[in-house]
Every structure is written in C-alpha cells, then in structure tokens.
Design a protein around this motif. Structure first.
Motif, PDB file in Angstrom:
ATOM      1  N   GLN A 137       0.856  -1.179   0.000  1.00 58.11           N
ATOM      2  CA  GLN A 137       0.000   0.000   0.000  1.00 58.11           C
ATOM      3  C   GLN A 137       0.898   1.237   0.000  1.00 58.11           C
ATOM      4  OE1 GLN A 137      -1.439  -1.761   3.415  1.00 58.11           O
ATOM      5  NE2 GLN A 137      -3.587  -1.722   2.808  1.00 58.11           N
ATOM      6  N   SER A 138       0.297   2.357  -0.270  1.00 56.38           N
ATOM      7  CA  SER A 138       1.102   3.581  -0.248  1.00 56.38           C
ATOM      8  C   SER A 138       0.214   4.798  -0.027  1.00 56.38           C
ATOM      9  CB  SER A 138       1.859   3.730  -1.561  1.00 56.38           C
ATOM     10  OG  SER A 138       0.949   3.905  -2.612  1.00 56.38           O
ATOM     11  N   PHE A 139       0.828   5.841   0.415  1.00 56.15           N
ATOM     12  CA  PHE A 139       0.118   7.120   0.486  1.00 56.15           C
ATOM     13  C   PHE A 139       1.089   8.217   0.060  1.00 56.15           C
ATOM     14  CE2 PHE A 139       1.553   6.131   4.841  1.00 56.15           C
ATOM     15  CZ  PHE A 139       2.302   7.253   5.156  1.00 56.15           C
ATOM     16  N   ILE A 140       0.534   9.371  -0.230  1.00 53.65           N
ATOM     17  CA  ILE A 140       1.384  10.461  -0.719  1.00 53.65           C
ATOM     18  C   ILE A 140       1.586  11.515   0.368  1.00 53.65           C
ATOM     19  CG2 ILE A 140       1.567  12.335  -2.409  1.00 53.65           C
ATOM     20  CD1 ILE A 140       0.142  10.512  -4.375  1.00 53.65           C
ATOM     21  N   MET A 141       2.837  11.857   0.558  1.00 54.38           N
ATOM     22  CA  MET A 141       3.179  12.862   1.560  1.00 54.38           C
ATOM     23  C   MET A 141       3.707  14.115   0.857  1.00 54.38           C
ATOM     24  SD  MET A 141       5.873  12.447   4.725  1.00 54.38           S
ATOM     25  CE  MET A 141       4.876  11.514   5.879  1.00 54.38           C
ATOM     26  N   ALA A 142       3.280  15.259   1.328  1.00 55.19           N
ATOM     27  CA  ALA A 142       3.756  16.516   0.738  1.00 55.19           C
ATOM     28  C   ALA A 142       4.581  17.284   1.755  1.00 55.19           C
ATOM     29  CB  ALA A 142       2.582  17.369   0.287  1.00 55.19           C
ATOM     30  N   ASP A 143       5.765  17.653   1.335  1.00 57.64           N
ATOM     31  CA  ASP A 143       6.636  18.478   2.151  1.00 57.64           C
ATOM     32  C   ASP A 143       6.318  19.918   1.765  1.00 57.64           C
ATOM     33  OD1 ASP A 143       8.767  19.793   3.334  1.00 57.64           O
ATOM     34  OD2 ASP A 143      10.226  19.093   1.862  1.00 57.64           O
ATOM     35  N   ILE A 144       5.609  20.597   2.651  1.00 59.62           N
ATOM     36  CA  ILE A 144       5.174  21.957   2.336  1.00 59.62           C
ATOM     37  C   ILE A 144       6.175  22.950   2.928  1.00 59.62           C
ATOM     38  CG2 ILE A 144       3.290  23.615   2.609  1.00 59.62           C
ATOM     39  CD1 ILE A 144       1.540  21.026   3.095  1.00 59.62           C
ATOM     40  N   PRO A 145       6.528  23.950   2.151  1.00 63.05           N
ATOM     41  CA  PRO A 145       7.482  24.927   2.657  1.00 63.05           C
ATOM     42  C   PRO A 145       7.090  25.436   4.032  1.00 63.05           C
ATOM     43  CG  PRO A 145       6.958  25.376   0.385  1.00 63.05           C
ATOM     44  CD  PRO A 145       6.043  24.275   0.816  1.00 63.05           C
TER      45      PRO A 145
END
Ligand SMILES: Nc1nc2c(ncn2[C@@H]2O[C@H](COP(=O)(O)OP(=O)(O)O)[C@@H](O)[C@H]2O)c(=O)[nH]1
Ligand SMILES: [Mg+2]
Length: 256
Positions: A137-145
């Motif tokens: 399985q996977s999920f998406i992570m966002a590195d936000i400034p």
C-alpha cells in the motif's frame, strides 16, 4: 428579426480568460458535476459559453432607411455559478516552521529528494513523495514549505505556503524537539492556519515531536507535560525511531 432598437446589442465583448493553477477542477455549483480539469501548462477550457453577439439597429441603416427600428438580438449566453477548486495534492501534508525537519522526514520515508538545509526557505514548492506502507500500500506525503509567523498576513512567501496546505487530506504538524516552547509553537501554527482559512482546522491533525534523538526520557516527559492534553508522538528521522509507528498512525487516520 425583432423590433429592437438596442445599440448595445452590437457590443462584442472580448472573451474572458481566468488564469488558474495546474490541478484546478471546474465544477457546476448546483449539480457538483465536474466540467473539466486543467492539468497542463497552457491548457484552456470553456467555463461558460458566451452567445454570438447581436447586430444593433445601426447595422440595418441604408439609404432608404435612416432609422431602422429593428436589430438582431445576440444569442443566449450561459449563466450560472461555477466552482473552481484545486485538487487534493497529497494524503498527508507536513506543517511546521522552517527547520522543523519536514524535508528530512519526507526523504526518509519516500524516494523524494527534497533539499535539506538549516536554511529557512529551502523548500519553495511542495515536494511530493510516495510512502510505501506494509503490504504494497502507499500514500502520498507533501513536504510543504515552512510557515513563518504572520504568513496569513502575506508576510514573505507565507501565503503561498498556506495555499498548499489547503490541498492535503490530513495535516501532520512537526514541532522540533529543540523548540523553546512546543505547546506555543503548535498554537502559533494553528493560529496561522485559522487566520488564513478557518476550514483548515476541520482537517484531521496529527502532532509529532521531530528530532527526538535530541531528547532523553526526562526531556520527553517534560514535553509531554508541556503539551497538556494534546496527543503527540516522538520520532527521529536520523535514528528512525518512531518512523514505523508514524506511518501506522498516518495510515490509520487516512483509512477511518
Ligand atoms: N538531530 C536531528 N536533526 C534533524 C532531524 N531531522 C532533520 N534534522 C535537521 O534539521 C535541519 C532542518 O531540516 P529540514 O528537513 O531541512 O527542515 P524543514 O525546513 O522543515 O524542511 C537540518 O539541518 C536537518 O539535518 C532529526 O530527526 N534529528
Ligand atoms: Mg524543507
């Protein structure tokens, strides 16, 4: 032809172009129907069709008819409310001040290679990473400034950062272990979000103390006391302590 004497019918208005960011979805406000998505630079689509303009009575002027009392009306145009919204960027968005350890975490749990430095504005645009999670399985992570205090007032680049935060389903707040006041830092972040858009506080939130390798048991207890009743957990991207638990927690939050 109708008996109209409206010179204004002759008006031929220019098309109106709205510039939108990539990832914008257009919906009909009443039905919720998705009309189109803009997924590429320079892509265009028609949101509301204008009718062909009519011809005013001056157009029917002739040597024998100096004041024609008729005109050709324009075609009907489309009228209605539309919604333009940005697609969800990621499952989980990292929220924190510069240097909280966001980019390092993303690089640890995904193949993304965000820039990491002890410099405030390393991350200008959100970096996305796919985080593999147990059984394929996977999920998406966002590195936000990083948010800076006063971001909601448009200070620095803050406002742009906050816009990215709107586009994540859950928010993971990172408070670094070496923060001077963990509780207060969390409250400042919450306040920035709230000032920008109160709806952001409806999003599911997880709170993590990053860089926990800098802490011993006693310091952890102190922070826990300091955080009052706010649930939080400790992790370190460097030693990987708590990283598996962190993924479990995110997964659980995404699937309830
Ligand atoms: N001790 C320690 N330092 C860390 C950890 N994660 C990040 N750092 C350091 O903190 C600084 C800022 O990290 P970065 O990921 O760029 O923070 P961002 O601004 O939130 O993206 C860098 O010098 C990192 O090496 C950690 O788990 N432990
Ligand atoms: Mg960064």
């Amino acid at each position: 032809m109708e008996d109209l004497a409206l010179d204004t019918l002759d008006e031929r208005n220019e098309d109106i172009y709205l510039e939108v960011p990539i990832g914008t979805i257009a919906k009909d406000a009443e039905t919720g129907e998705v009309l189109f998505e803009i997924n590429a630079d320079g892509e265009t689509a028609i949101l509301a069709k204008g009718g062909r303009g009519g011809l005013g009575n001056v157009h029917f002027k002739s040597p024998t008819m100096q004041t024609p009392r008729f005109a050709q009306p324009g075609e009907d145009f489309e009228e209605g409310w539309k919604i333009l919204e940005l697609k969800i960027l990621a499952d989980v968005g990292l929220v924190g001040f510069p240097n909280a350890g966001k980019s390092t975490l993303l690089s640890k749990v995904s193949a993304a290679k965000p820039e990491i430095a002890a410099y405030q504005f390393t991350t200008f645009v959100p970096n996305l990473g796919i985080v593999s999670y147990r059984d394929n399985q996977s999920f998406i992570m966002a590195d936000i400034p990083g948010i800076i205090e006063g971001a909601h007032e448009g200070k620095g680049l803050g406002l742009r950062f906050l816009r990215h935060i709107e586009r994540n389903s859950i928010l993971l707040f990172l408070i670094p272990a070496d923060s001077k006041d963990h509780y207060n830092e969390y409250q400042i972040l919450l306040n920035e979000l709230k000032q920008f858009n109160p709806d952001l506080l409806d999003k599911q939130r997880l709170v993590a103390i990053s860089k926990s390798d800098l802490l011993d048991e006693d310091l952890m207890k102190e922070i826990t006391k300091e955080m009052k009743e706010i649930p939080h957990f400790f992790f370190s991207s460097i030693t990987e302590r708590g990283i598996t638990e962190l993924k479990d927690l995110i997964w659980k939050s995404l699937t309830i």
